[in-house]
Motif scaffolding. Sequence first.
Motif, PDB file in Angstrom:
ATOM      1  N   GLY A 210       0.775  -1.238  -0.427  1.00 52.58           N
ATOM      2  CA  GLY A 210      -0.190   0.051   0.219  1.00 52.58           C
ATOM      3  C   GLY A 210       0.838   1.489   0.311  1.00 52.58           C
ATOM      4  O   GLY A 210       2.443   1.103   0.645  1.00 52.58           O
ATOM      5  N   PHE A 239      -3.367  -0.176  -1.984  1.00 52.16           N
ATOM      6  CA  PHE A 239      -4.273   0.661  -1.839  1.00 52.16           C
ATOM      7  C   PHE A 239      -3.200   2.035  -2.336  1.00 52.16           C
ATOM      8  O   PHE A 239      -2.590   1.885  -2.151  1.00 52.16           O
ATOM      9  N   VAL A 258      -8.940   1.762   5.683  1.00 56.83           N
ATOM     10  CA  VAL A 258      -8.241   1.057   4.658  1.00 56.83           C
ATOM     11  C   VAL A 258      -7.016   0.528   5.108  1.00 56.83           C
ATOM     12  O   VAL A 258      -7.030  -0.819   4.294  1.00 56.83           O
ATOM     13  N   SER A 262      -6.625  -3.616   4.828  1.00 58.04           N
ATOM     14  CA  SER A 262      -6.025  -4.944   3.617  1.00 58.04           C
ATOM     15  C   SER A 262      -5.018  -6.181   4.201  1.00 58.04           C
ATOM     16  O   SER A 262      -4.873  -5.741   4.858  1.00 58.04           O
TER      17      SER A 262
END
Length: 1060
Positions: A210, A239, A258, A262
């Motif tokens: 991410g 992300f 988020v 994840s």
Amino acid sequence: MTSYSCCLILLLFTWSTAAYGPNQRAQKKGDIILGGLFPIHFGVAAKDQDLKSRPESVECIRYNFRGFRWLQAMIFAIEEINSSPTLLPNMTLGYRIFDTCNTVSKALEATLSFVAQNKIDSLNLDEFCNCSEHIPSTIAVVGATGSGISTAVANLLGLFYIPQVSYASSSRLLSNKNQFKSFLRTIPNDEHQATAMADIIEYFRWNWVGTIAADDDYGRPGIEKFREEAEERDICIDFSELISQYSDEEEIQQVVEVIQNSTARVIVVFSSGPDLEPLIKEIVRRNITGKIWLASEAWASSSLIAMPEFFRVIGSTIGFALKAGQIPGFREFLQKVHPKSTNNGFAKEFWEETFNCYLPDGSKNSPASTSFHKGHEEGLGAGNGTSAFRPPCTGDENITSVETPYMDYTHLRISYNVYLAVYSIAHALQDIYTCTPGKGLFTNGSCADIKKVEAWQVLKHLRHLNFTNNMGEQVDFDEFGDLVGNYSIINWHLSPEDGSVVFEEVGHYNVYAKKGERLFINENKILWGGFSKEVSVPFSNCSRDCLPGTRKGIIEGEPTCCFECVDCPDGEYSDETDASACDKCPEDYWSNENHTSCIPKQIEFLAWTEPFGIALTLFAVLGIFLTSFVLGVFTKFRNTPIVKATNRELSYLLLFSLLCCFSSSLFFIGEPQNWTCRLRQPAFGISFVLCISCILVKTNRVLLVFEAKIPTSLHRKWWGLNLQFLLVFLCTFVQIVICVIWLYTAPPSSYRNHELEDEIIFITCHEGSLMALGFLIGYTCLLAAICFFFAFKSRKLPENFNEAKFITFSMLIFFIVWISFIPAYASTYGKFVSAVEVIAILAASFGLLACIFFNKVYIILFKPSRNTIEEVRCSTAAHAFKVAARATLRRSNVSRKRSNSLGGSTGSTPSSSISSKSNHEDPFPLPACAERQRQQQRGCKQKVSFGSGTVTLSLSFEEPQKNAMANRNAKRRNSLEAQNSDDSLMRHRALLPLQINEPLGAEPGFQAASSPETSSQESVVGDNKEEGPSPEAEPSLPSVNSRNFIGTGGGSVTENTVHS
């Protein structure tokens, strides 16, 4: 107009200096002034400006100890240069340093101060404006820190070509010289850092990460470059979020959600400490652990984030840090700081923040009048101070007694960049100072005047700067105004001594090295959990690693990093983990069971050593042995009647061809070579054609002899051995021509067939031309068909004439074998093709050998009594008698029908009368004297079947003298009807001796016993004479005195027939 401009600039300068009073700057006079921009505070206090009154300047909060240390590095460098006898002698550098408060607005306020002063100097308004304390122009600015702030400052300074040398702004956007004309820096740009981050992720085999970036000109370009590098390395991003220190709580909560949801464990962060702090606090509050943080240099060593209370969340951080430098004497200089310093207006606040006290001088920065937060290094802890909460300071406290980021001089990175930036400007001024007219950088090689130097002239010399720093390193700015430097890779550890966060160097990144050799990491020093070295490298992949023998398969709708492991197909392999594709094995290799490597393919052919090959070889050897045995028997008994009756010369040739047939099968066994492939089919084809040709000539010759009405000398000439061998040669020569054409136009060759089975290489013979092979087999079958036709046609001949029944049966076997061979040959592959052909050759050869020769060998070896001339003559005579009897019966039946149609008489005809009985024995026995006479004669009995009955035939052979007398008596009794007898009967009578081996002129008697009850007698006179054939092939015709045959027609007939 001039007065108006002067007033405007003065008002601007007055406003600028009002915002930065004496306590909000560090200032010292000099011949040349350098500007400085440093983040003494981390931010400004949020204030709602409702504009009901005049807006006031926002207040800076959260003291930054590291920012103050950077400021001290600039002052130290200037003082060191001023005391240097070689660098800018007789010249004094002054400085004007402002606090940017880590915001663009404050940085622009300070920049306006630099610009306003420079404009006043450029207007030369001293005679109009009575400026008592004139401050020289700022010829260069050191700063700022953040890339976003430097971008705004560079846009403004670039308008006036005031050189700006940043010590911490690494955004790659600032390398654009079209937009930022006067910007330079002593820190590498983020392009190399983003590449280094991607290299680290690739090094640890992570592919699912991410990204988080500050929403400014530092974070956005940095993370964009990282995405480009990640895409080249097949690294997927789960992300990507933007953050800011000014983000509201709802935005922070959304980003944390988020991160929490994840599956990516590695998070790449391009941000500064102040922008990242709100996010980290929320993550700590939620206790989201197990993440690996990859930090950019802006926060990798930030004390705002590297706090013990955050360590359980971000303890596995791996970050980049600038290469540390050495500044001799800087430690002592830091310790000399005093709150009552006249040149440093930030010292008083620093003292108060360090000792958490206030200096009782009534300054506006005292706790009684200002709300502030306590911070550490790049940030302070929160806490509003008042006079009730802070004790007073004396100014005599010991600075070394308190541990703050200000005194952390062990790894001087940004501080050294500040030091280097000041020295860069000083060396540019030194170049101006030492410039020789005619060798300068300006028009016509002119030099700038150091006493009246302007900012743009300094910028020109900075672009051409080249000097050696105090560490012996060469310093020069590239065409983009950047210094190329290396990075240290650090890992956050928790100190066992005091529980603080320490930055352990675990590797480095050399941007000068070639690709693939830039990164070095000592994994043994990395603490993944922040506490223990025993923890293995964390897993951060969308899918589990594909083991060797498998490859990554794309899942529709998912990123390329999310895949399923697919087994490599047969013939392909992968010997590495997470293979994107399976490699094909070389042509002669095949994948092993696990598809992790290639192993040599199994090579197959009809080998001598395998059981099937051994069995076929034994059968072939057995056939050769049996054929040789038969040939030996025929050679030993070559003068016996049976051997002579079979046309022994052709029989020898036939046995030789069978030896070749059995031997040719051996060429199909063993590893095919070019010479064996070219030899085996012609050897097989020629051998079989030779064999069939011998049988065909034998059968055809006898058939022609028996169909000839009266054999002449011409017949005997053309039926001789020479013509027989010529016909055999011609039939075989056609096959030889076919083979020669085949071998010349498309010769067979050895062929390694990889296509039939994946794991096996079949070594076979490529026939070159299937059409030629078809002609070869087709011609053989054509001869066999003709041979079968003649054998079938001659099936009623005597058994000793070419053994028609056995030849017919052998040809049937031949056809069955080769008709079965065609679909078997077409449906098999590999070594079984050769095996099928070998089986067909052996079966056909054994069939010919057994059917044609085994019966004769049996008689020769086990029934010698049948291997006599009498037996041969009996067989021949029986055949002739059978034909004659059938002819007589036909005539009798025809005569009877004629009589019935004319007069209705049932009597026998004058020409013939036959009395048949249903039994097979003679109803009237012979007298005793006749019986004794018959036993004294050499004779035999034969039963001959024709029509619906059976005839018992008795034959006797007398001495030649007696036969001569009988012949003369018979000639006198010949009737006219006998002369007109059927031509077929005469033909067989004439050719009876063809298979009897008697000397010419020998006339043995042929006499049948007479029945006592004879209804009618018929005398037939045959006075046909002919030359006898050769002694071995065509003996003389026997003398037949009488015949008595009993049929099923109700009567008997005795007929005197042939004499010779």
